[in-house]
Design a protein around this motif. Structure first.
Motif: not given
Length: 423
Positions: A250-253, A287-291
């Motif tokens: 998982v990554m978060v922007s 505000q952020r994208l979690l992918w």
């Protein structure tokens, strides 16, 4: 002390209090090893039924996959509906599906009833397709899951990657670590005791009084439950042999609400239909994208996997090229060879609840609930999982086979997308 990896979830904790190590000898009606969702939902059910419960974890509440996953809550299992029907029959499969749906409701009610700080439940999951005929999805659509064509999808996202989909209105997404810690607090309010940084080093499971020992203490109880997942060690070899520890990423922007709005205009979570699927959602109030996505059967280089995840993200949303990744992490899920939860009995008054990789968080909620009901004498619904036991996962050969299967599925996904693009 808290012992979490550096994730978006650990950096946005609503509750940062620590729990003690186990010191000395204590007694309980039931001791549970593992403070993830499965262990805590079991503990919650038992505590509500009046049992004295002790929960032990080698790290902190939700340290494993329970506290660092994508946060999706929806019905269904990792195994396909067709595979379940083939194994157990139509009526039995329908009963399992009903439990799965109930698990979604249990998670929703628990968050609402406890008013868990920072759980942040957001309704809706878009299930999008990158290939396959529209008729296949239209047949699955219903009142709570309307079919979406490309025009309808365009009201939610700006991407040419997806052909059609379904809007799952019964599903939702959450901050899993805050949710876990809220459930843990309720277990303690009901009289349960939770000890962190207390790895179990030995057990005596014979006789009416069983014991579980840590480095500095021991719990004596009539019942023992093992609720370990992808981080299961050699403590119970039969459990270890029955699961495949599969890593996912998982990554978060960075915060970039204006840029993200050029691609995603919905707060619903999004997942695609590929066997090697991506899943993602806006977090932090958009505000952020979690992918998330990708799986490996051994620990991989997280920066390298992050580049792969970014390539998938940009394939769907090229307008997000300027978006920076702020952090990324991995976690080990427990998969069974049959791809169903493993809930059952190891011996007299010794139970297990594990194998929740790939299911979504609903299965942990219903799994812990039906096990708790069994121990309280309230129901025997746990028997519905009886066909799915502790099948040997194949050891190192099983991991190699699982990785090979995943790579083969990636190739199939690629080929099917090429075919869809050719029309």
């Amino acid at each position: 002390m808290l012992s979490y990896p550096d994730t978006f979830y650990s950096r946005t904790l609503a509750d940062t209090r620590t729990r003690p190590l186990l010191h000395g000898d204590i007694a309980a009606d039931c001791v549970i090893v593992g403070a993830g969702f499965a262990g805590l939902f079991t503990a919650l059910t038992l505590a509500r039924g009046g049992m004295r419960v002790v929960v032990l974890d080698s790290q902190s509440v939700g340290f494993g996959a329970s506290g660092r996953n994508g946060g999706f809550v929806s019905d269904g299992f990792a195994s396909s509906a067709a595979a379940i029907r083939q194994r157990v029959g139509t009526q039995h499969a329908a009963a399992l599906q009903a439990l799965s749906v109930e698990g979604v409701d249990i998670m929703r009610r628990t968050i609402a009833d406890l008013a868990i700080p920072g759980a942040d439940p957001v309704p809706g999951i878009l299930r999008l397709r990158r290939f396959d005929r529209a008729a296949d999805l239209q047949a699955e659509a219903g009142a709570d899951s309307p079919y979406l064509d490309r025009t309808a999808i365009g009201a939610h996202i700006r991407s040419t990657r997806y052909l059609h989909g379904i809007e799952d209105r019964s599903g939702f997404h959450i901050h899993p670590l805050n949710t876990l810690r809220g459930i843990a607090a309720e277990v303690e309010r009901l009289g349960g005791r939770i000890f962190e940084n207390s790895p179990v080093i030995g057990t005596d499971l014979n006789g009416p009084a069983k014991s579980v020992s840590t480095l500095q203490g021991r719990v004596t109880a009539e019942r023992v439950i093992f609720a370990m997942g992808g981080y299961t060690g050699p403590l119970v070899p039969r459990l270890r042999r029955a699961i495949l520890p599969i890593a996912t990423y998982v990554m978060v922007s960075e915060p970039a609400p204006d840029l993200l709005a050029t691609a995603i205009q919905t707060r619903m979570a999004i997942g695609d239909d590929r066997r090697a699927s991506d899943y993602y959602r806006l977090v932090a109030d958009g505000q952020r994208l979690l992918w998330g996505g990708r799986i490996t059967t051994r620990a991989a280089n997280v920066p390298g996997i992050t580049q792969s995840l970014r390539a998938e993200m940009l394939g769907a949303y090229p307008q997000l090229a300027p978006l920076k990744t702020e952090r990324a992490w991995s976690g080990l899920m427990a998969y069974a060879r049959h791809r169903m939860p493993q809930i059952g009995k190891l011996g007299p008054k010794v139970w297990y609840v594990t194998g929740f990789g790939g299911h979504g968080l609903n299965t942990t909620a219903i799994g812990g609930t039906v096990l708790g009901e069994k121990l309280l004498g309230e129901s025997d619904r746990i028997a519905l999982f009886g066909e799915y036991g502790l099948d040997w996962a194949g050891g190192p050969a099983g991991l190699i086979a699982a990785q090979g299967t995943y790579w083969a599925l990636q190739v199939q996904d690629w080929w099917r997308e090429r075919a869809a693009a050719r029309g």
